[in-house]
Design a protein around this motif. Structure first.
Motif, PDB file in Angstrom:
ATOM      1  N   GLY A  62      -2.745   5.041  -0.067  1.00 57.42           N
ATOM      2  CA  GLY A  62      -2.352   4.042   0.805  1.00 57.42           C
ATOM      3  C   GLY A  62      -2.840   4.228   2.025  1.00 57.42           C
ATOM      4  O   GLY A  62      -3.174   3.334   2.762  1.00 57.42           O
ATOM      5  N   THR A 101     -10.760  -1.271  -4.687  1.00 55.00           N
ATOM      6  CA  THR A 101     -10.190   0.457  -4.737  1.00 55.00           C
ATOM      7  C   THR A 101      -9.014   0.522  -4.994  1.00 55.00           C
ATOM      8  O   THR A 101      -8.550   1.394  -5.629  1.00 55.00           O
ATOM      9  CB  THR A 101     -10.576   0.738  -3.216  1.00 55.00           C
ATOM     10  N   TYR A 102      -8.209  -0.547  -4.737  1.00 51.48           N
ATOM     11  CA  TYR A 102      -6.744  -0.473  -5.136  1.00 51.48           C
ATOM     12  C   TYR A 102      -6.375  -0.412  -6.630  1.00 51.48           C
ATOM     13  O   TYR A 102      -5.732   0.218  -7.172  1.00 51.48           O
ATOM     14  CB  TYR A 102      -5.975  -1.768  -4.518  1.00 51.48           C
ATOM     15  N   LEU A 150      -6.415   2.719   1.789  1.00 55.32           N
ATOM     16  CA  LEU A 150      -6.275   1.386   1.888  1.00 55.32           C
ATOM     17  C   LEU A 150      -5.949   0.721   3.195  1.00 55.32           C
ATOM     18  O   LEU A 150      -6.437  -0.368   3.659  1.00 55.32           O
ATOM     19  CB  LEU A 150      -5.339   0.935   0.778  1.00 55.32           C
ATOM     20  N   PRO A 209       0.770   2.134  -4.276  1.00 59.35           N
ATOM     21  CA  PRO A 209       0.222   1.326  -5.230  1.00 59.35           C
ATOM     22  C   PRO A 209       0.318   1.462  -6.596  1.00 59.35           C
ATOM     23  O   PRO A 209       0.453   2.501  -7.115  1.00 59.35           O
ATOM     24  CB  PRO A 209      -1.368   1.899  -4.785  1.00 59.35           C
ATOM     25  N   ILE A 248       0.732  -1.069  -0.142  1.00 55.77           N
ATOM     26  CA  ILE A 248       0.079  -0.028   0.021  1.00 55.77           C
ATOM     27  C   ILE A 248       0.960   1.360   0.232  1.00 55.77           C
ATOM     28  O   ILE A 248       0.347   2.336  -0.191  1.00 55.77           O
ATOM     29  CB  ILE A 248      -1.017   0.062   1.406  1.00 55.77           C
ATOM     30  N   ALA A 289     -11.649  -3.388  -0.917  1.00 56.13           N
ATOM     31  CA  ALA A 289     -10.416  -2.732  -0.635  1.00 56.13           C
ATOM     32  C   ALA A 289      -9.525  -3.230  -2.087  1.00 56.13           C
ATOM     33  O   ALA A 289      -8.589  -2.104  -2.600  1.00 56.13           O
ATOM     34  CB  ALA A 289      -9.728  -3.315   0.504  1.00 56.13           C
ATOM     35  N   ALA A 290      -9.597  -4.280  -2.483  1.00 59.23           N
ATOM     36  CA  ALA A 290      -8.548  -4.499  -3.780  1.00 59.23           C
ATOM     37  C   ALA A 290      -9.193  -3.990  -4.977  1.00 59.23           C
ATOM     38  O   ALA A 290      -8.338  -3.513  -5.674  1.00 59.23           O
ATOM     39  CB  ALA A 290      -8.681  -6.066  -3.834  1.00 59.23           C
ATOM     40  N   LEU A 333       0.610  -4.766  -6.337  1.00 63.51           N
ATOM     41  CA  LEU A 333      -0.630  -5.181  -6.053  1.00 63.51           C
ATOM     42  C   LEU A 333      -0.676  -6.833  -5.662  1.00 63.51           C
ATOM     43  O   LEU A 333      -1.503  -7.149  -4.779  1.00 63.51           O
ATOM     44  CB  LEU A 333      -1.583  -5.400  -7.432  1.00 63.51           C
ATOM     45  N   PHE A 393      -0.182  -6.696  -1.703  1.00 66.65           N
ATOM     46  CA  PHE A 393      -1.463  -6.512  -1.021  1.00 66.65           C
ATOM     47  C   PHE A 393      -2.618  -7.689  -1.401  1.00 66.65           C
ATOM     48  O   PHE A 393      -3.213  -7.907  -0.112  1.00 66.65           O
ATOM     49  CB  PHE A 393      -2.413  -5.434  -1.866  1.00 66.65           C
ATOM     50  N   ASN A 452      -7.743   2.989  -8.072  1.00 66.83           N
ATOM     51  CA  ASN A 452      -6.445   3.933  -8.150  1.00 66.83           C
ATOM     52  C   ASN A 452      -5.374   3.830  -8.733  1.00 66.83           C
ATOM     53  O   ASN A 452      -4.958   4.917  -9.412  1.00 66.83           O
ATOM     54  CB  ASN A 452      -5.978   4.315  -6.617  1.00 66.83           C
TER      55      ASN A 452
END
Length: 555
Positions: free
Chosen positions: A427, A394-395, A430, A180, A177, A391-392, A185, A188, A398
């Protein structure tokens, strides 16, 4: 040669070759971006990859040590010769400023600069000396001071490996994080998978579920990131590919996310490669039977977190230890679970979206149905997977926003309504979202621990825990008294809250008046009446939440 001190000297050489030598080589690699430093980095990676198993020969490390001696000696000689020639010819020597000289690593004499040849020679000389000691480490050594130092280092190393096992999941999360990108990836995603595995199985080793592929992937990522720092101009196609992957240049003007990402991935690789033998041993012990000959041959002192049930089944759940289990479970159900519900509700209010509405629906269902521990365990597992998938997503949003800025900006309101926000430093967001998943995972861990503890410890108790149980009984009595008082006052509190809703005009608030009269005139309130009130409040709030979503989308 097997002398009386060969074992101790071999352990001391192992410390030098597996700990001190890699650190020196890593320092030499980070001193300058050049081909010589790149070879130092490759030797560092090679040492970490070829760390032998206990009881197996050290011939690979022996070969790498000899290569380090030869390479460091040749590098020091060529560096000295280059600087002597440059000092003789002076500034008129064009080769000193050529691109290939900088690429190879022939640096100028700058005693206090970051590109100082003095630092370079000192580090290379120290690496060659340590490698020579590693090569000669199998000989006899009868010095008692040296042996005492060796045993002290071995004890410290054991505690450091335990600390690495405890801190490694956090370091892996920081790698994922801090900056990112597509290249970060997998770290995470590995943290998310490990968290789900740990919460559902109560197996601490579940946090390291993908440690083998992540070790190889970290090695490749470090090499690519370092190769990108070399002072060469890449073709446009390669530059675009590097930017898409998430590679970046490290300079004096680099921001803290980039520096944190670079440092954390090196730390992650070093820590994971240092404890990989211990992880393999713990995996082997967990998968063996209790009467396995191989299990008896493995050193039990390296099984950091493995315990046994009374039935003989092994586990790595640190909560299943008498007073530790009781203290943690009581405190969690008293404080932790209400904090979890408040955190989920606060997140739903702060980040109003369709995904956040799912969290609010979970809170409403808990307050309405008060499910059993078994159903709550299954429901928490689904909630944890939902939060981490969110969350993944959203990662990925972004990361993709950086390259699809124009397309995403046009429909930004729609993405925010779904639950995907764009942040300059994603970050921190996240991390907060992952911590929300950690709260849910701890709840699942406690539930699972309760099931396992009751199934194995239901019929017996330890005499040493009587004093602890008396203190816990006092705490439980205080909590029960507070709960009894709140229950006696619940009808008055409910009447006051309903009255506040009745004071507002509207048809929906007229329904609240009906509930107010029922609570005021009835002698006792049935369970169905309470559930009807809770259900009506949840439906009312859901409508308000959906209207707020629609209003924010149109605005």
């Amino acid at each position: 040669m097997d002398g009386p001190w060969s074992g101790e000297s071999r352990r001391m050489a192992s410390f030098l070759g597996r700990f001190l030598l890699p650190l020196l080589l890593l320092a030499g690699a980070l001193l300058d971006w050049s081909l010589i430093s790149l070879i130092d980095l490759l030797i560092f990676i090679g040492i970490q990859i070829t760390v032998p198993r206990r009881g197996f020969p050290f011939w690979r490390l022996y070969i790498i040590s000899w290569f380090t001696i030869i390479f460091s000696t040749l590098t020091i000689l060529t560096q000295i010769i280059f600087n002597v020639i440059w000092s003789i010819k002076g500034n008129e020597w064009i080769i000193a400023d050529s691109w290939w000289a900088k690429l190879i690593g022939f640096v100028r004499v700058e005693p206090w600069g970051s590109r100082s040849v003095v630092y370079f020679v000192i580090i290379q000389l120290a690496a060659s000396v340590v490698a020579f000691v590693e090569v000669r480490g199998n000989g006899n050594c009868g010095d008692s001071c040296w042996l005492n130092f060796s045993s002290t280092i071995r004890r410290i190393g054991y505690h450091l490996r335990v600390a690495c096992c405890l801190l490694l999941p956090a370091v892996q999360l920081v790698v994922g994080i801090s900056h990112p990108s597509w290249i970060s990836l997998p770290f995470f995603v590995g943290s998310c998978v490990g968290l789900v595995d740990w919460s559902l199985t109560s197996n601490f080793l579940g946090l390291f579920r993908w440690w083998r592929p992540l070790l190889i992937y970290a090695c490749v990522s470090i090499f690519l990131l370092y190769a990108y720092q070399l002072p060469i101009e890449l073709p446009t196609l390669f530059q675009i590919a590097a930017d898409f992957m998430g590679l970046y240049k490290i300079t004096n003007k680099s921001e803290w996310p980039e520096l944190s990402s670079g440092i954390s991935i090196l730390l992650f690789y070093f820590m994971l490669s240092s404890v990989k033998c211990d992880l393999e041993e713990m995996d082997a012990i967990m998968s063996m039977g209790g009467d396995s000959l191989t299990e008896r041959l493995l050193p039990s002192k390296h099984s950091f977190f493995i315990r046994e049930y009374r039935s003989g089944v092994r586990h790595t759940n640190v909560l299943l230890r008498g007073s530790v289990f009781r203290n943690f479970s009581i405190n969690y159900f008293t404080y932790g679970f209400p904090v979890l519900l408040l955190a989920l509700a606060f997140w739903s209010f702060s980040f109003t979206s369709i995904c956040a509405f799912g969290l609010l629906a979970y809170v409403g269902y808990i307050l309405y149905a008060f499910p059993s521990l078994f159903r709550l365990h299954r429901l928490n597992g689904l909630l944890l997977v939902f939060i981490l998938v969110w969350a993944a997503s959203t990662y990925i949003f972004n990361v993709a926003f950086t390259f699809l800025n124009k397309e995403f900006t046009k429909d930004m309101e729609i993405w925010e309504t779904i639950g995907f926000w764009r942040y300059p430093i994603p970050g921190l967001f996240l991390l907060a979202q992952f911590c929300l998943g950690v709260l849910v995972a701890i709840g699942n861990l406690v539930n699972n621990s309760v099931f396992q503890y009751l199934s194995d410890h239901g019929s017996s108790s330890s005499n040493d825990d009587h004093s602890v149980e008396e203190k816990e009984d006092t705490k439980v009595l205080i909590i029960a008294t507070i709960a009894w008082g709140l229950r006696k006052c619940s009808r008055a509190i409910t009447l006051a809250l309903i009255f506040l809703r009745v004071m507002k005009p509207g048809y929906i608030h007229a329904v609240y008046m009906c509930f107010f009269l029922v609570y005021l005139l009835s002698h006792s309130i049935t369970r169905s009446t309470r559930q009807a009130l809770v259900l009506f409040c949840a439906a009312h709030f859901s409508l308000l939440y959906i209207l707020q979503l629609c209003q924010s989308c149109h605005s």
